[in-house]
Design a protein around this motif. Structure first.
Motif, PDB file in Angstrom:
ATOM      1  N   GLY A 192       2.625  -2.260  -9.752  1.00 22.12           N
ATOM      2  CA  GLY A 192       2.488  -2.349  -8.305  1.00 22.12           C
ATOM      3  C   GLY A 192       3.676  -1.748  -7.565  1.00 22.12           C
ATOM      4  O   GLY A 192       4.615  -1.244  -8.184  1.00 22.12           O
ATOM      5  N   CYS A 193       3.608  -1.788  -6.231  1.00 15.43           N
ATOM      6  CA  CYS A 193       4.666  -1.172  -5.430  1.00 15.43           C
ATOM      7  C   CYS A 193       4.781  -1.886  -4.095  1.00 15.43           C
ATOM      8  O   CYS A 193       3.775  -2.183  -3.453  1.00 15.43           O
ATOM      9  CB  CYS A 193       4.351   0.309  -5.204  1.00 15.43           C
ATOM     10  N   ASP A 194       6.045  -2.135  -3.672  1.00 10.53           N
ATOM     11  CA  ASP A 194       6.287  -2.799  -2.384  1.00 10.53           C
ATOM     12  C   ASP A 194       6.566  -1.815  -1.257  1.00 10.53           C
ATOM     13  O   ASP A 194       6.798  -2.221  -0.126  1.00 10.53           O
ATOM     14  CB  ASP A 194       7.473  -3.763  -2.508  1.00 10.53           C
ATOM     15  N   HIS A 195       6.627  -0.523  -1.561  1.00 15.76           N
ATOM     16  CA  HIS A 195       6.825   0.457  -0.493  1.00 15.76           C
ATOM     17  C   HIS A 195       5.487   0.736   0.188  1.00 15.76           C
ATOM     18  O   HIS A 195       4.437   0.341  -0.313  1.00 15.76           O
ATOM     19  CB  HIS A 195       7.391   1.759  -1.065  1.00 15.76           C
ATOM     20  N   ARG A 196       5.571   1.435   1.314  1.00 19.57           N
ATOM     21  CA  ARG A 196       4.337   1.812   2.013  1.00 19.57           C
ATOM     22  C   ARG A 196       4.474   3.251   2.463  1.00 19.57           C
ATOM     23  O   ARG A 196       4.324   3.547   3.647  1.00 19.57           O
ATOM     24  CB  ARG A 196       4.106   0.893   3.228  1.00 19.57           C
ATOM     25  N   CYS A 197       4.761   4.151   1.533  1.00 11.50           N
ATOM     26  CA  CYS A 197       4.797   5.566   1.896  1.00 11.50           C
ATOM     27  C   CYS A 197       3.422   5.868   2.482  1.00 11.50           C
ATOM     28  O   CYS A 197       2.403   5.522   1.879  1.00 11.50           O
ATOM     29  CB  CYS A 197       5.078   6.423   0.669  1.00 11.50           C
ATOM     30  N   THR A 198       3.403   6.496   3.655  1.00  8.89           N
ATOM     31  CA  THR A 198       2.147   6.509   4.421  1.00  8.89           C
ATOM     32  C   THR A 198       1.031   7.321   3.763  1.00  8.89           C
ATOM     33  O   THR A 198      -0.134   7.124   4.077  1.00  8.89           O
ATOM     34  CB  THR A 198       2.394   7.036   5.853  1.00  8.89           C
ATOM     35  N   PHE A 199       1.407   8.218   2.846  1.00  7.21           N
ATOM     36  CA  PHE A 199       0.384   9.063   2.204  1.00  7.21           C
ATOM     37  C   PHE A 199      -0.226   8.409   0.973  1.00  7.21           C
ATOM     38  O   PHE A 199      -1.213   8.893   0.432  1.00  7.21           O
ATOM     39  CB  PHE A 199       1.022  10.398   1.767  1.00  7.21           C
ATOM     40  N   CYS A 200       0.338   7.299   0.514  1.00  5.28           N
ATOM     41  CA  CYS A 200       0.117   6.871  -0.876  1.00  5.28           C
ATOM     42  C   CYS A 200      -0.855   5.698  -0.997  1.00  5.28           C
ATOM     43  O   CYS A 200      -0.729   4.680  -0.308  1.00  5.28           O
ATOM     44  CB  CYS A 200       1.451   6.505  -1.510  1.00  5.28           C
ATOM     45  N   ILE A 201      -1.769   5.808  -1.923  1.00  2.23           N
ATOM     46  CA  ILE A 201      -2.807   4.795  -2.147  1.00  2.23           C
ATOM     47  C   ILE A 201      -2.331   3.696  -3.115  1.00  2.23           C
ATOM     48  O   ILE A 201      -2.915   2.609  -3.175  1.00  2.23           O
ATOM     49  CB  ILE A 201      -4.104   5.486  -2.676  1.00  2.23           C
ATOM     50  N   VAL A 202      -1.269   3.974  -3.854  1.00  2.12           N
ATOM     51  CA  VAL A 202      -0.867   3.069  -4.943  1.00  2.12           C
ATOM     52  C   VAL A 202      -0.715   1.607  -4.516  1.00  2.12           C
ATOM     53  O   VAL A 202      -1.247   0.712  -5.173  1.00  2.12           O
ATOM     54  CB  VAL A 202       0.411   3.584  -5.656  1.00  2.12           C
ATOM     55  N   PRO A 203      -0.007   1.299  -3.412  1.00  4.28           N
ATOM     56  CA  PRO A 203       0.166  -0.124  -3.070  1.00  4.28           C
ATOM     57  C   PRO A 203      -1.160  -0.840  -2.833  1.00  4.28           C
ATOM     58  O   PRO A 203      -1.239  -2.055  -3.009  1.00  4.28           O
ATOM     59  CB  PRO A 203       0.987  -0.075  -1.774  1.00  4.28           C
ATOM     60  N   TYR A 204      -2.180  -0.099  -2.440  1.00  4.74           N
ATOM     61  CA  TYR A 204      -3.470  -0.720  -2.127  1.00  4.74           C
ATOM     62  C   TYR A 204      -4.334  -0.905  -3.371  1.00  4.74           C
ATOM     63  O   TYR A 204      -5.170  -1.792  -3.411  1.00  4.74           O
ATOM     64  CB  TYR A 204      -4.203   0.111  -1.059  1.00  4.74           C
ATOM     65  N   GLY A 236       7.336   2.239 -14.335  1.00  5.27           N
ATOM     66  CA  GLY A 236       7.096   1.422 -13.153  1.00  5.27           C
ATOM     67  C   GLY A 236       6.868   2.355 -11.981  1.00  5.27           C
ATOM     68  O   GLY A 236       7.302   3.509 -12.020  1.00  5.27           O
ATOM     69  N   GLN A 237       6.192   1.886 -10.940  1.00  4.41           N
ATOM     70  CA  GLN A 237       5.937   2.759  -9.779  1.00  4.41           C
ATOM     71  C   GLN A 237       7.236   3.107  -9.064  1.00  4.41           C
ATOM     72  O   GLN A 237       7.394   4.213  -8.570  1.00  4.41           O
ATOM     73  CB  GLN A 237       4.963   2.091  -8.803  1.00  4.41           C
ATOM     74  N   THR A 238       8.134   2.140  -8.982  1.00  3.85           N
ATOM     75  CA  THR A 238       9.499   2.407  -8.503  1.00  3.85           C
ATOM     76  C   THR A 238      10.388   1.679  -9.504  1.00  3.85           C
ATOM     77  O   THR A 238      10.992   0.662  -9.206  1.00  3.85           O
ATOM     78  CB  THR A 238       9.737   1.878  -7.074  1.00  3.85           C
ATOM     79  N   PRO A 270      11.566   6.677 -10.715  1.00  2.12           N
ATOM     80  CA  PRO A 270      12.492   5.973  -9.838  1.00  2.12           C
ATOM     81  C   PRO A 270      12.269   6.332  -8.364  1.00  2.12           C
ATOM     82  O   PRO A 270      11.720   7.382  -8.060  1.00  2.12           O
ATOM     83  CB  PRO A 270      13.861   6.460 -10.303  1.00  2.12           C
ATOM     84  N   HIS A 271      12.697   5.458  -7.481  1.00  2.00           N
ATOM     85  CA  HIS A 271      12.747   5.780  -6.054  1.00  2.00           C
ATOM     86  C   HIS A 271      14.193   6.189  -5.754  1.00  2.00           C
ATOM     87  O   HIS A 271      15.120   5.506  -6.190  1.00  2.00           O
ATOM     88  CB  HIS A 271      12.344   4.575  -5.205  1.00  2.00           C
ATOM     89  N   PRO A 272      14.382   7.283  -5.016  1.00  2.00           N
ATOM     90  CA  PRO A 272      15.764   7.746  -4.766  1.00  2.00           C
ATOM     91  C   PRO A 272      16.667   6.652  -4.197  1.00  2.00           C
ATOM     92  O   PRO A 272      17.859   6.586  -4.531  1.00  2.00           O
ATOM     93  CB  PRO A 272      15.579   8.891  -3.768  1.00  2.00           C
TER      94      PRO A 272
END
Ligand code: SAH
Ligand code: F3S
Length: 472
Positions: A192-204, A236-238, A270-272
């Motif tokens: 899973g992922c706690d970010h909400r990059c606006t283009f990305c479907i992964v968190p949903y 991991g997603q991040t 990783p997330h930068p």
């Protein structure tokens, strides 16, 4: 009667093989008693985490008596483990589902299921008519996949079910994956992922971030080593935002790197923002940690980064690159780029090109923005959409630039002698393929029984993306 296919022995013998043969034994016994056949074919699309998830499902299904086979024509159950990240990925799967229907002609009881992110995104729609799907299971439903599949095959559970509940506690603790072929093991540490990059479907489709306990991860790495793997990739997603009661990602990486017998550890993605000095210092000081870092930047324009909600600026990112190169001087860097995102003007795009030119990544994954239903970016004004033809031209320009950069970066490495982990037989006759610690792919001559072993190889030439070499 269902024919059970003899599975090829994987290089990494041990637990995985034992489990497999147990599963085959169970399946064989049941076939002998006239029960429906129990073989499963799983096809995987998308990211490395999906490869890990397929291995997890193979473990759950083996517990239910299902042996994995590598030919859909011999399978009683076909699962397609899918990706939802771009429209193209989903279209490929829809086409493939159409093709797979032909196996029903030969096997009246064949069960076809769709799992993974696209299953989660499209849900029950996949069960309707045209797709020919009997079962849909999202990324948090794999624990149930064994009894569900078996129940449907025995007629105890009705076909046409969608298992879509996201479960904030499901980290698949206690389950044992059955790894596929290959010399490198995937170990999921975070889902899973706690970010909400606006283009990305992964968190949903994968829900919020969930981290596995330290002891579980280290235990799984120890098991992989005992089964013959000398390289693992933590997933991991991040992945570097990992945190558990025992520590953060730098601590986890340190612990994994110290597992006796493990020679290489990598991690992705990783997330930068979570690349810390401590993490880089761990990379520099632990010999088992490969000097390789994926740093997805997405865009070089602050305006676009803001619209993407990436939470860093171009400058922050470039400082991160400098920090990484200062602490781990021989580090190989790769990135992801999206061109044609909502609102991207020519100047924004030029900023992405100039960032690529400034950083000179060893490798880059280049994508055209694909609008995903349900993501925040779909609420940006339609007037800001980049026309398809413009996005296509930008993608081509980016590919051309990065190709030149990669060629010159890799040319500078020609002549060097590197330790290569031999992975598999290459398509060119007599050649093997392997990977250096810095993640460069090398083709070199050698016998098949070198697969799984380390060789010192001189890099003799590069095509740009990959190398040819000779054992030094
Ligand atoms: N952190 C994740 C990111 C998953 S998506 C990981 O484990 O890699 C991988 C890459 O796909 C992203 O970095 C981004 O560059 C690209 N991507 C994601 N959503 C996209 C979209 N809607 N259109 C085009 N590319 C996308
Ligand atoms: Fe996607 Fe951003 Fe998470 S790219 S996986 S929402 S960090």
């Amino acid at each position: 009667m269902t024919q059970l296919v003899a599975l090829r022995r994987s290089r990494a013998a041990g637990n995985a093989d034992r489990q497999r043969s147990e599963a085959e034994g169970v399946a064989g016994a049941l076939v002998g008693r006239g029960a429906p056949g129990r073989t499963v074919y799983i096809e995987t699309y998308g990211c490395q985490m999906n490869i890990g998830d397929t291995e997890l499902m193979a473990g759950v299904l083996a517990d239910a008596g299902y042996a994995r086979v590598d030919d859909p024509g011999r399978a009683d159950v076909i699962l397609v483990n899918t990706c939802a990240i771009r429209e193209h990925a989903e279209n490929r799967v829809l086409g493939r589902l159409g093709q797979l229907q032909r196996y029903r002609d030969r096997h009246a009881d064949l069960l076809i299921g769709v799992t993974g992110c696209m299953a989660q995104r499209l849900g029950e729609a996949l069960l309707q008519g045209a797709y020919g799907v009997d079962l849909v299971a999202g990324p948090d439903a794999y624990r149930s996949i064994g009894w569900m599949v078996d129940g449907m095959r025995r007629g105890a559970v009705e076909k046409g079910q969608a298992l879509l509940a996201l479960d904030a506690d499901e980290d698949y603790g206690g389950l044992r994956a059955i790894r596929g072929e290959g010399v490198s093991a995937w170990v999921t540490v975070q889902r899973g992922c706690d970010h909400r990059c606006t283009f990305c479907i992964v968190p949903y489709v994968r829900g919020p971030e969930k981290n596995r306990a330290f002891s579980e991860v280290v235990g799984e790495v120890e098991e992989a080593v005992a089964a013959g793997y000398s390289e693992v990739t933590l997933l991991g997603q991040t992945v570097n935002s990992y945190r558990s009661g025992d520590g953060d990602f730098a601590d986890l990486l340190h612990a994994v790197a110290r597992v006796p017998g493990l020679r290489r550890v990598r991690f992705t993605s990783p997330h930068p923002n979570d690349v810390t000095e401590r993490l880089l210092e761990t990379m520099a000081s632990e010999p088992a940690v490969c000097p390789q870092l994926h740093l997805p930047v997405q865009s070089g324009s602050d305006r676009i980064l803001k619209r993407m909600v990436r939470r860093y600026t171009r400058r922050d990112f470039l400082e991160k690159v400098d920090l990484a190169r200062r602490i781990v001087p021989d580090i190989a860097l790769s990135t992801d780029i999206i061109v044609g995102f909502s609102g991207e003007m020519e100047a924004d795009f030029e900023a992405t090109l100039s960032l690529l030119a400034a950083v000179r990544f060893d490798d880059a994954y280049l994508y055209k923005y694909s609008r995903r239903g349900g993501t925040p970016a779909t609420r940006l004004p339609a007037a800001d959409d980049v026309p398809a033809a413009v996005a296509q031209t930008r993608l081509e320009r980016t590919i051309e630039l990065q190709r030149g950069i990669q060629l010159s970066v890799n040319r500078a490495e020609v002549g060097a002698v590197r330790e290569v982990l031999t992975e598999r037989i290459a398509r060119s006759a007599g050649d093997l393929l392997g990977r250096t610690a810095r993640n460069k792919v090398v083709a070199f001559r050698g016998p098949a029984d070198w697969i799984g072993t380390y060789r010192r190889v001189r890099l003799t030439a590069t095509s740009g993306a990959t190398f040819t070499g000779a054992v030094a």
